[in-house]
Design an enzyme around this catalytic site. Structure first.
Site, PDB file in Angstrom:
ATOM      1  N   ARG A  62       0.827  -1.216   0.000  1.00  0.00           N
ATOM      2  CA  ARG A  62       0.000   0.000   0.000  1.00  0.00           C
ATOM      3  C   ARG A  62       0.857   1.260   0.000  1.00  0.00           C
ATOM      4  O   ARG A  62       0.452   2.311  -0.461  1.00  0.00           O
ATOM      5  CB  ARG A  62      -0.957   0.003   1.208  1.00  0.00           C
ATOM      6  CG  ARG A  62      -1.671   1.336   1.419  1.00  0.00           C
ATOM      7  CD  ARG A  62      -2.971   1.238   2.191  1.00  0.00           C
ATOM      8  NE  ARG A  62      -2.897   0.350   3.337  1.00  0.00           N
ATOM      9  CZ  ARG A  62      -2.222   0.588   4.466  1.00  0.00           C
ATOM     10  NH1 ARG A  62      -1.577   1.723   4.633  1.00  0.00           N
ATOM     11  NH2 ARG A  62      -2.205  -0.295   5.439  1.00  0.00           N
ATOM     12  N   TYR A 115     -17.279  14.661 -15.500  1.00  0.00           N
ATOM     13  CA  TYR A 115     -17.669  13.247 -15.478  1.00  0.00           C
ATOM     14  C   TYR A 115     -18.766  13.056 -14.416  1.00  0.00           C
ATOM     15  O   TYR A 115     -18.660  13.613 -13.306  1.00  0.00           O
ATOM     16  CB  TYR A 115     -16.428  12.423 -15.142  1.00  0.00           C
ATOM     17  CG  TYR A 115     -16.691  10.954 -15.008  1.00  0.00           C
ATOM     18  CD1 TYR A 115     -16.997  10.166 -16.106  1.00  0.00           C
ATOM     19  CD2 TYR A 115     -16.640  10.346 -13.753  1.00  0.00           C
ATOM     20  CE1 TYR A 115     -17.239   8.823 -15.974  1.00  0.00           C
ATOM     21  CE2 TYR A 115     -16.867   8.987 -13.618  1.00  0.00           C
ATOM     22  CZ  TYR A 115     -17.174   8.233 -14.725  1.00  0.00           C
ATOM     23  OH  TYR A 115     -17.417   6.903 -14.590  1.00  0.00           O
ATOM     24  N   ASP A 180      -9.033  17.555 -15.532  1.00  0.00           N
ATOM     25  CA  ASP A 180      -9.296  16.179 -15.946  1.00  0.00           C
ATOM     26  C   ASP A 180      -9.103  16.145 -17.461  1.00  0.00           C
ATOM     27  O   ASP A 180      -9.877  16.717 -18.218  1.00  0.00           O
ATOM     28  CB  ASP A 180     -10.718  15.763 -15.560  1.00  0.00           C
ATOM     29  CG  ASP A 180     -10.985  14.287 -15.877  1.00  0.00           C
ATOM     30  OD1 ASP A 180     -10.378  13.760 -16.816  1.00  0.00           O
ATOM     31  OD2 ASP A 180     -11.832  13.673 -15.180  1.00  0.00           O
ATOM     32  N   LYS A 205      -9.452   4.631 -19.519  1.00  0.00           N
ATOM     33  CA  LYS A 205      -9.873   4.981 -20.869  1.00  0.00           C
ATOM     34  C   LYS A 205      -8.695   4.853 -21.857  1.00  0.00           C
ATOM     35  O   LYS A 205      -8.212   3.777 -22.051  1.00  0.00           O
ATOM     36  CB  LYS A 205     -10.486   6.381 -20.856  1.00  0.00           C
ATOM     37  CG  LYS A 205     -11.436   6.631 -19.656  1.00  0.00           C
ATOM     38  CD  LYS A 205     -12.670   5.745 -19.686  1.00  0.00           C
ATOM     39  CE  LYS A 205     -13.459   5.749 -18.378  1.00  0.00           C
ATOM     40  NZ  LYS A 205     -13.853   7.059 -17.860  1.00  0.00           N
TER      41      LYS A 205
END
Ligand SMILES: *Cc1c(COP(=O)(O)O)cnc(C)c1O
Length: 405
Positions: A62, A115, A180, A205
């Site tokens: 992590r 989005y 973004d 994407k």
């Protein structure tokens, strides 16, 4: 370094391969790392928790993973950033950005459309921030003493509006601007070079590009990325090494994929706008759709996502049209190898307030098309065939206004 983007995309994050004797990025799946030297481990732990580099052992996945780190360094290089942080999704990346920004204040200024889920995350106040929605020319007026972040998305999802990054940055003053840039990728647009503080991608994407990775990445200066990595070390969400490997694997072909899909999208947009069965088409390269002339300056090309409305308000006609498609995949997401279509109001943007949705131009009949890597003739044949299936129920237009001579 003055090597071209294409060359850097092939070699980024691979500079130590000869020394390591490898030709592909090694994947390290370790969830934990041996800590025989406790003093070193403690030092490294402290450093990683603060968002800094490891000091010897990586301690625990992590906190750090070398395969993910490799991808981050590569992506940072392509964005012209000092550093980057990769997450298990674009939304996890956005969440960490918002949590890290809290030290500066609890107010966010944002421009619609974003989005759908990003809009929802802000509007719902799930993370506690208050948000002022504004337009790109009214950023300054929306700022407050406790504004911690300005959020824009360009091109905007799903209406493909371009926002002038430089103009927003200027108005934001000292407040960091997050862009973004998912629809553009660093191939077409590099917001940090235009003054933005942070650039975010849903790497799910175009960066992934093959429809098989869920990921997010945010890039920017050391100081901001360090705070974001601090949040990530504490809350989790580090990208899995296999996903990082796949993303890194895709970078050398990113430009080829983006440019090829863009070429096809330009042709499809032209045909749609010329077609009497179509009421409207949104695509930055069409006449009148880039009033600030950002194409060529801010963004090298229009990309490969477009949106259109059939010449009918009847949702049943839109459904019938999508069902009649044989090649194009009905699915959310974008930037995959195959062409994808979905109605944003009914799916990706259903979490957005209906009034705000309509104001942002996301009508019930809007269809978003993410053009893939198929032959343009096959993509067009499929659209044409499905349009023919519903043609008797369309109100044929004389000519779309965007194409008036
Ligand atoms: C998909 C998407 C996101 C969210 O990313 P996930 O990887 O799905 O979490 C954010 N912004 C844009 C523009 C997107 O298209």
């Amino acid at each position: 370094m003055d090597r071209s983007f294409s060359t850097r995309a092939v070699h980024a994050g691979r500079g130590d391969f000869i020394e390591k004797g490898v030709h592909a990025p090694p994947i390290d799946f370790s969830s934990t790392y041996p800590t025989p030297n406790l003093d070193e481990a403690a030092r490294s732990f402290d450093s990683l928790v603060a968002g800094d580099e490891p000091q010897g052992t990586f301690v625990y996945q992590r906190l750090f993973n070398p395969t993910t780190d490799r991808f981050e360094k590569a992506l940072a290089e392509l964005e012209g950033a000092e550093d980057a942080a990769a997450f298990s999704s674009g939304m996890a990346a956005f969440t960490a950005v918002l949590l890290a920004a809290k030290t500066r204040g609890m107010h966010v200024v944002a421009v619609r459309p974003l989005y759908g889920t990003a809009d929802h995350l802000l509007t719902s106040r799930l993370l506690g921030h208050s948000v002022t929605w504004t337009t790109p020319d009214r950023i300054t007026a929306a700022l407050r003493p406790n504004t911690c972040l300005v959020v824009i998305e360009t091109p905007g999802n799903p209406t493909l509006e371009l926002v002038d990054i430089k103009a927003v940055v200027k108005q934001a003053g000292e407040v960091p601007v997050l862009v973004d840039s998912t629809f553009a990728t660093p191939v077409l647009q590099r917001p940090l070079e235009l003054g933005a503080s942070l650039v975010l991608h849903s790497a799910t994407k175009f960066l992934g590009g093959h429809g098989d990775v869920l990921a997010g990445v945010v890039a920017g200066p050391h100081a901001l990325v360090r705070d974001i990595k601090h949040v990530r070390a504490a809350t989790g969400g580090l990208l899995h090494p296999l996903a990082s490997f796949l993303l890194h694997r895709g970078l050398p072909t990113l430009e080829l994929r983006v440019l090829r899909a863009q070429e096809t999208a330009i042709e499809i947009a032209k045909r749609l706008v010329d077609d009497r069965r179509i009421a409207s088409v949104r695509f930055p390269a069409l006449p009148g759709q880039d009033p600030r002339r950002l194409l060529g300056r801010q963004m090298a090309g229009p990309g490969s996502v477009l949106a259109f409305e059939l010449a009918s308000d009847d949702p049943a006609v839109m459904r019938h049209f999508v069902e009649a498609l044989e090649l194009i995949t009905p699915a959310v997401s974008l930037g995959s190898t195959d062409t994808l279509i979905q109605p944003p109001a009914a799916l990706t943007h259903r979490v957005v307030d209906k009034h705000a949705r309509e104001k942002a131009g996301i009508s019930g009949g809007l269809l978003r098309l993410s053009v893939g890597l198929e032959d343009v003739r096959d993509v067009w044949r499929d659209l044409d065939h499905a349009l023919a299936e519903v043609a008797s129920r369309l109100e044929l237009h004389d000519r779309a206004p965007a194409m008036a001579p």
